[in-house]
Design a protein around this motif. Structure first.
Motif, PDB file in Angstrom:
ATOM      1  N   GLY A  90       0.839  -1.200   0.000  1.00  0.00           N
ATOM      2  CA  GLY A  90       0.000   0.000   0.000  1.00  0.00           C
ATOM      3  C   GLY A  90       0.864   1.236   0.000  1.00  0.00           C
ATOM      4  N   THR A  91       0.546   2.164  -0.903  1.00  0.00           N
ATOM      5  CA  THR A  91       1.338   3.390  -0.942  1.00  0.00           C
ATOM      6  C   THR A  91       0.411   4.590  -1.171  1.00  0.00           C
ATOM      7  N   THR A  92       1.009   5.761  -1.377  1.00  0.00           N
ATOM      8  CA  THR A  92       0.205   6.981  -1.536  1.00  0.00           C
ATOM      9  C   THR A  92       0.156   7.386  -3.011  1.00  0.00           C
ATOM     10  N   GLU A  93      -0.887   8.135  -3.351  1.00  0.00           N
ATOM     11  CA  GLU A  93      -0.985   8.643  -4.729  1.00  0.00           C
ATOM     12  C   GLU A  93       0.234   9.473  -5.099  1.00  0.00           C
ATOM     13  N   ASP A  94       0.770  10.184  -4.096  1.00  0.00           N
ATOM     14  CA  ASP A  94       1.928  11.058  -4.354  1.00  0.00           C
ATOM     15  C   ASP A  94       3.166  10.274  -4.777  1.00  0.00           C
ATOM     16  N   SER A  95       3.266   9.029  -4.357  1.00  0.00           N
ATOM     17  CA  SER A  95       4.490   8.261  -4.624  1.00  0.00           C
ATOM     18  C   SER A  95       4.396   7.396  -5.876  1.00  0.00           C
ATOM     19  N   ILE A  96       3.194   7.251  -6.414  1.00  0.00           N
ATOM     20  CA  ILE A  96       3.004   6.210  -7.425  1.00  0.00           C
ATOM     21  C   ILE A  96       3.837   6.438  -8.694  1.00  0.00           C
ATOM     22  N   ASP A  97       3.910   7.701  -9.153  1.00  0.00           N
ATOM     23  CA  ASP A  97       4.666   7.935 -10.400  1.00  0.00           C
ATOM     24  C   ASP A  97       6.123   7.512 -10.231  1.00  0.00           C
ATOM     25  N   LYS A  98       6.691   7.907  -9.092  1.00  0.00           N
ATOM     26  CA  LYS A  98       8.090   7.567  -8.831  1.00  0.00           C
ATOM     27  C   LYS A  98       8.270   6.047  -8.734  1.00  0.00           C
ATOM     28  N   ILE A  99       7.336   5.396  -8.065  1.00  0.00           N
ATOM     29  CA  ILE A  99       7.458   3.944  -7.900  1.00  0.00           C
ATOM     30  C   ILE A  99       7.394   3.255  -9.266  1.00  0.00           C
ATOM     31  N   MET A 100       6.513   3.750 -10.165  1.00  0.00           N
ATOM     32  CA  MET A 100       6.388   3.094 -11.470  1.00  0.00           C
ATOM     33  C   MET A 100       7.588   3.421 -12.380  1.00  0.00           C
ATOM     34  N   GLN A 101       8.377   4.442 -11.990  1.00  0.00           N
ATOM     35  CA  GLN A 101       9.617   4.719 -12.736  1.00  0.00           C
ATOM     36  C   GLN A 101      10.824   4.002 -12.141  1.00  0.00           C
TER      37      GLN A 101
END
Ligand code: HQG
Length: 170
Positions: A90-101
């Protein structure tokens, strides 16, 4: 207790021994310095540990330790284990772009923490934000391509998870 045993033992006058252990009596003394906890007993510590669904801490003989979640550099010998097909994070919307990169990184801790149960991963995310994203991790696939996983009673751990194995669900 978790802050002392996972993150800043020195703040409590403690030094973690091998595998993260400290003398339970030393931890009790440190906690008792806080006025609200001056009467805390070993029995109270045991109740905290056993009333939790997650196995966060362990008492053996006269010692106690945290089982996962460490940011301090202590080394615990986890046994490498074959994970289930799917794990969740589980993570935050704010982190998702970075995680997918970049993939999932341990950030300030030693390991990335994953759950076998969706609900638990959602709870982990909710302690950070109202706007959360549940990630489905193709753990077995990552494992078969060389990612090592470790199991610590209630959480799955790995050093890093490549974004190829991560799918956002909500
Ligand atoms: C995120 C608690 C940007 C990650 C929980 C998380 C858990 C990235 C945050 C255990 C990223 C780290 C650990 C990247 C990861 N870019 N953000 N590349 N990679 N993140 O607290 O998993 O209940 O260190 O998604 O239950 O939230 O206290 O990890 O949001 O099992 O026993 O960076 O701690 O255990 O946050 O929590 P944390 P976590 P207890």
């Amino acid at each position: 207790m978790s802050h002392a045993l996972r993150h800043e033992p020195e703040l409590y006058g403690l030094k973690l021994l091998n595998e993260g252990w400290v003398d339970t009596s030393d931890l009790l003394m440190a906690i008792r310095r806080e006025p609200a906890f001056e009467n805390i007993t070993l029995n109270d510590l045991e109740n905290v540990i056993h009333s939790s669904k997650k196995k966060r801490h362990e008492i053996k003989g006269d010692k106690i330790r945290a089982l996962y979640g460490h940011s301090t550099s202590v080394k615990l010998e986890y046994k490498a284990s074959k994970p289930p097909e799917t794990l969740y994070h589980g993570t935050t919307e704010d982190s998702i772009d970075k995680i997918m990169q970049e993939g999932l990184k341990p950030m300030n801790r030693q390991y990335v923490h994953l759950s076998a149960v969706k609900k638990e991963a959602i709870q982990v995310a909710k302690r950070r934000s109202k706007n959360i994203i549940l990630l489905e991790v193709q753990a077995r696939k990552a494992y078969s391509k060389g990612t090592e996983f470790y199991y610590s009673d209630s959480v799955w751990l790995c050093k890093y998870l490549h974004f190829d194995y991560i799918n956002p669900l909500i």
